[in-house]
Enzyme design. Structure first.
Site, PDB file in Angstrom:
ATOM      1  N   TYR A   1       0.173  -0.258  10.659  1.00 11.34           N
ATOM      2  CA  TYR A   1      -0.238  -0.718   9.327  1.00 11.34           C
ATOM      3  C   TYR A   1       0.866  -0.442   8.311  1.00 11.34           C
ATOM      4  O   TYR A   1       1.197  -1.301   7.482  1.00 11.34           O
ATOM      5  CB  TYR A   1      -1.531  -0.014   8.917  1.00 11.34           C
ATOM      6  CG  TYR A   1      -2.048  -0.446   7.561  1.00 11.34           C
ATOM      7  CD1 TYR A   1      -2.581  -1.717   7.374  1.00 11.34           C
ATOM      8  CD2 TYR A   1      -2.008   0.422   6.466  1.00 11.34           C
ATOM      9  CE1 TYR A   1      -3.062  -2.124   6.135  1.00 11.34           C
ATOM     10  CE2 TYR A   1      -2.485   0.025   5.225  1.00 11.34           C
ATOM     11  CZ  TYR A   1      -3.006  -1.236   5.061  1.00 11.34           C
ATOM     12  OH  TYR A   1      -3.468  -1.644   3.830  1.00 11.34           O
TER      13      TYR A   1
ATOM     14  N   SER B   1       0.843  -1.189   0.000  1.00 12.34           N
ATOM     15  CA  SER B   1       0.000   0.000   0.000  1.00 12.34           C
ATOM     16  C   SER B   1       0.878   1.238   0.000  1.00 12.34           C
ATOM     17  O   SER B   1       2.029   1.210   0.467  1.00 12.34           O
ATOM     18  CB  SER B   1      -0.888   0.002   1.256  1.00 12.34           C
ATOM     19  OG  SER B   1      -1.463   1.266   1.478  1.00 12.34           O
TER      20      SER B   1
END
Length: 323
Positions: free
Chosen positions: A191, A165
């Site tokens: 994350y 990501s």
């Protein structure tokens, strides 16, 4: 690497998974897609099935997985995907899944991922986002290495695709406090660390396994509205809204979001080369670690491709999962 040396394809940011697969025959390919009960995983599995691949949906919720398998059967008219239970946060589940696999494997799509809004831990005490997004997939790939090697011998190569990501640009790997045992917990940083780990896995797995015919690349699907956002904290949602409002990214459809995954999975340009980070259906350009995300929404930070960091993470991860 200069822009002229980056690997490109004929596909664009608007391309879909079906565009990438047009004319591609996957009739003799076996594939596993993790997290295939929602979002990008569903579209990835559907597209692969429509091209003839024998797809296994590796999902935590088999009821949802079977509903997806039925949906794919109806929409493609192809062979119904198999559904198997896999909980990436549970190392026993990962080991059982890998041990039960029989025969060659040609394609492993490490698509599953979670986002948490607060600190959660596994039974081992591992931070849940790292445990699921990285360590679970790491142990799965190790467990399926023999099957991938068999698949590579059959088809002149096997591939693993690790989904990362743009969030990776927020943080590298904190080896001194990998599990947030001392620093204050920030779910966005946790994350980001897990997404950097996904890219580093591709780097070192290719170094270790290319001689077996296995290459691993990282795909950034871009901004796609999926169930992944359901656990965002208010701060995470505000950050995402601000990024969209500023033009940092525009939401893609799931069909477009799965395109870069499909490029890494089947495009001939990446058949025998790995350790690359793909964005917008091509290899991304590398930016310094102090670069601002707002200035480089389609770049990849140096820390996500660093060979020494990748090797260190592999050794730390292997010790944690005892492989």
């Amino acid at each position: 690497m200069t822009p002229s040396e980056l690997i490109t394809t004929s596909f664009t940011p608007d391309s879909t998974a079906d565009d990438v697969l047009r004319g591609v025959d996957l009739l003799s390919v076996t594939a596993i897609v993790t997290g295939a009960s929602s979002g990008l995983g569903v579209e990835t599995a559907r597209a692969l099935t429509s091209a003839g691949a024998a797809v296994t949906l590796a999902v935590r919720n088999t009821v949802a997985g079977n509903a997806v398998a039925d949906q794919i059967l109806r929409s493609t008219g192809a062979i119904r995907p198999e559904v198997r239970r896999l909980d990436l946060a549970d190392q026993r589940s990962v080991a059982d899944f890998a041990a039960s696999w029989e025969g060659p494997l040609h394609l492993l799509i490490n698509n599953a991922g979670i986002v948490t809004s607060d600190l959660q831990r596994t039974v081992e005490g591992w931070e849940l986002q790292l445990a699921t997004n990285h360590l679970g997939h790491f142990a799965l790939a190790l467990g399926l290495h023999g099957a991938l090697r068999m698949g590579a011998a059959e088809r002149d190569g096997a591939r693993i695709v690790a989904l990362s990501s743009t969030a990776h640009m927020r943080a590298g790997i904190d080896f001194d406090d990998l599990q947030f045992e001392r620093r204050a917990y920030d779910p966005q940083i946790a994350y980001a660390q897990s997404k950097t780990a996904n890219s580093l896995f591709a780097v070192d797995a290719t170094r270790r396994w290319a001689s077996d015919g296995i290459v691993v690349n990282t795909a950034n699907p871009g901004g796609v509205a999926t169930g992944l956002q359901r656990n965002f904290s208010a701060r995470q949602k505000e950050s995402l809204d601000a990024a969209e409002a500023s033009g940092l990214f525009a939401y893609k459809t799931v069909e477009q979001g799965a395109a870069t995954t499909m490029v890494a999975a089947v495009a001939p340009e990446f058949a025998h080369t790995g350790g690359h980070y793909l964005d917008e259906s091509r290899e991304a350009y590398t930016v310094p670690n102090d670069a601002l995300l707002a200035d480089h929404p389609h770049g990849v930070k140096e820390w996500a491709l660093d060979p020494a960091m990748a090797e260190r993470l592999w050794e730390v991860s292997a010790a944690l999962v005892r492989r």
